[in-house]
Motif scaffolding. Sequence first.
Motif, PDB file in Angstrom:
ATOM      1  N   UNK A   2       0.802  -1.220   0.000  1.00  0.00           N
ATOM      2  CA  UNK A   2       0.000   0.000   0.000  1.00  0.00           C
ATOM      3  C   UNK A   2       0.835   1.269   0.000  1.00  0.00           C
ATOM      4  N   UNK A   3       2.183   1.123  -0.037  1.00  0.00           N
ATOM      5  CA  UNK A   3       3.007   2.317  -0.164  1.00  0.00           C
ATOM      6  C   UNK A   3       4.413   1.965  -0.618  1.00  0.00           C
ATOM      7  N   UNK A   4       5.174   3.043  -0.987  1.00  0.00           N
ATOM      8  CA  UNK A   4       6.513   2.844  -1.523  1.00  0.00           C
ATOM      9  C   UNK A   4       7.518   2.474  -0.436  1.00  0.00           C
ATOM     10  N   UNK A   5       8.327   1.466  -0.663  1.00  0.00           N
ATOM     11  CA  UNK A   5       9.484   1.050   0.145  1.00  0.00           C
ATOM     12  C   UNK A   5       9.176   0.981   1.640  1.00  0.00           C
ATOM     13  N   UNK A   6       8.145   0.212   1.957  1.00  0.00           N
ATOM     14  CA  UNK A   6       7.620   0.233   3.318  1.00  0.00           C
ATOM     15  C   UNK A   6       8.529  -0.447   4.332  1.00  0.00           C
ATOM     16  N   UNK A   7       9.499  -1.240   3.892  1.00  0.00           N
ATOM     17  CA  UNK A   7      10.372  -1.851   4.898  1.00  0.00           C
ATOM     18  C   UNK A   7      11.496  -0.930   5.360  1.00  0.00           C
ATOM     19  N   UNK A   8      11.634   0.226   4.739  1.00  0.00           N
ATOM     20  CA  UNK A   8      12.643   1.190   5.183  1.00  0.00           C
ATOM     21  C   UNK A   8      12.015   2.525   5.572  1.00  0.00           C
ATOM     22  N   UNK A   9      11.136   3.036   4.726  1.00  0.00           N
ATOM     23  CA  UNK A   9      10.546   4.347   4.986  1.00  0.00           C
ATOM     24  C   UNK A   9       9.337   4.215   5.898  1.00  0.00           C
ATOM     25  N   UNK A  10       9.051   5.280   6.665  1.00  0.00           N
ATOM     26  CA  UNK A  10       7.793   5.274   7.403  1.00  0.00           C
ATOM     27  C   UNK A  10       6.705   5.814   6.471  1.00  0.00           C
ATOM     28  N   UNK A  11       5.475   5.794   6.952  1.00  0.00           N
ATOM     29  CA  UNK A  11       4.382   6.097   6.042  1.00  0.00           C
ATOM     30  C   UNK A  11       4.500   7.498   5.433  1.00  0.00           C
ATOM     31  N   UNK A  12       4.852   8.474   6.277  1.00  0.00           N
ATOM     32  CA  UNK A  12       4.928   9.836   5.756  1.00  0.00           C
ATOM     33  C   UNK A  12       6.021   9.984   4.707  1.00  0.00           C
ATOM     34  N   UNK A  13       7.145   9.324   4.945  1.00  0.00           N
ATOM     35  CA  UNK A  13       8.244   9.390   3.970  1.00  0.00           C
ATOM     36  C   UNK A  13       7.811   8.772   2.643  1.00  0.00           C
ATOM     37  N   UNK A  14       7.120   7.633   2.732  1.00  0.00           N
ATOM     38  CA  UNK A  14       6.616   7.019   1.499  1.00  0.00           C
ATOM     39  C   UNK A  14       5.696   7.979   0.767  1.00  0.00           C
ATOM     40  N   UNK A  15       4.826   8.635   1.540  1.00  0.00           N
ATOM     41  CA  UNK A  15       3.837   9.522   0.900  1.00  0.00           C
ATOM     42  C   UNK A  15       4.507  10.722   0.259  1.00  0.00           C
TER      43      UNK A  15
END
Lengths: 88, 438
Positions: free
Chosen positions: B174-187
């Motif tokens: 449901x978001x970009x690079x979720x194993x490293x970035x937190x949700x806000x960073x992905x967004x």
Amino acid sequence: MALRDLFRPESARHKASSAGQVTPDSARCVQCGICSFNCPIGIDVRRHAWTGEAVVNSRCLTCGECVARCPRGVLRFERTDLFAEAAQ
Amino acid sequence: MTRHLILGTGVAGVAAVEAIRGVDANAEIVLLGDDPFGYYSRPGLAYYLTGEMMEKNLFPFATPDFQKLNIRYVKGGATKILPNEKIVELDSKSRLAYDRLLIAVGAQAVRLTVPGAELEGVVKIDHMSDARHILQLTKKTRRAVVVGGGITALELVEGLISQRVNVTYLLRGDRYWSNVLDEQESRIVEKRLKEEGVELIYHAELIEVLGKRGRVNGVKLLDGRTLRCDMLAYAIGIQPRVELAKEAGLAVDKGILVNEHLQTNDPNIFAAGDVAQAYDPLTGRSIIDSLWGPAREQGRVAGLNMAGRKTAYLKSPPFNVTRLAGLTTTIIGTVGRGRDDDLVGIARGDSETFRSLPDAIAAQSGFDVNRLRLLVGEKYLLGAIVMGDQTLSLPLQKIIAGHADISSIREKLLARDAKIADVVADFWREWAGGQVVA
Ligand SMILES: Cc1cc2nc3c(=O)[nH]c(=O)nc-3n(C[C@H](O)[C@H](O)[C@H](O)COP(=O)(O)OP(=O)(O)OC[C@H]3O[C@@H](n4cnc5c(N)ncnc54)[C@H](O)[C@@H]3O)c2cc1C
């Protein structure tokens, strides 16, 4: 915003600093060469980033072009008196 | 005179050559590589795709640089290592003898295996030849679909957009690079991509590439949807090239297993870079890094050991720098999932946070988005993500790697609305100053 601009750090402010010299952090560098390619007077900044030596070149304009364009934030202006100041 | 043979013209191989020559002016050094372009910046391929760099500028060494190293450069691929005879066989059935051998053959992109993966227009980015191929195809490509969850996939997206190709980016979750970035960073990354016209499709699983007359004309997703496109670009992981070592009977796990001196279980054979799985004395584990910096450092250390200077490879804490949708991003230490419960994550996203920083550590700044995230342990900072303004990046690197005791600022950092960037900057000035004085 024009197409492509987003992917370039050109929007990053060019920060000229006559008080400092361009200093690389080699551990961050991937030798892409964007720094050398964009140096207006042709200094091979990439080679400095490989050897870890600051750009001590009287021709360096400290224009900040390489600092701003590096996609890895390898380069910074370092004031030679940084540690002296920090120690105070 | 010791005969050194280096397999692979990547950064690990080149760093090894420099190190050997640095301590032994007379040794015979042979560098064998099968990439027709020799040594170039593989990470730089991303900027070749965006048009920021031209092909000829991606080569860090010119001919005189290699001449100075006084090596014999052989173009070709190794097909077999015979450890008992100390011989490497080439494609052409010619052979090279060695006293010390370095395997630095890197890793390659994991191939897509869904039906249709062999169609023209299915591309990856591994070598210079791939980048050339993509740039040739973009001239007649109107829409590309990109798959893959990490940095390389994003570089494909950015490169294709820059070449005026419309891009649909498929994300599995449901978001970009979720194993490293937190949700806000992905967004933040996703928002910037959308602003550039990239169409993002979440929870998308590619199951087939569709084609007509041998060329891509669409893709099919698990949920039954089909999307029209004339290119499919993928970056779904990498795998170390371990076949040579395996066949030679060397110890291999995911990569070639080496001790802290980068030596394999055959004392005359060393391995470094993306192909090596290096023993880390600090954690007791063997790890593959797949990054330029560690590949260079491993090559250097392997070279020294081959030349008889016993040197240990000391792994630094995890560290990666990249550019995500135009934002320089530094990832230090532990930031992803699966962390301890006593670790507190704090983040600040407003550019205000960065305004009062001292000029003394002037680094890259002036981005329209800045964000800082710290992972605060009981006594130490365990990780950080610095997006945009890089002023605090080097201080944080030192603070984290140097295990600076942050107990004195822990409360301040965790206080509501704390100006965490300022707290870190103040701490750094004191800590770095103290270190120099001491
Ligand atoms: C598009 C892209 C972007 C990247 N971005 C980053 C980044 O931002 N930061 C980062 O840290 N890393 C990045 N990397 C990874 C980085 O490039 C690698 O970690 C690094 O190149 C590893 O160096 P190496 O010398 O171990 O292997 P390689 O660079 O892969 O070199 C191995 C060489 O061995 C040759 N070879 C293979 N088999 C044989 C054989 N049998 N005989 C002879 N020669 C052989 C290959 O042709 C190759 O030239 C990126 C990689 C790519 C592809």
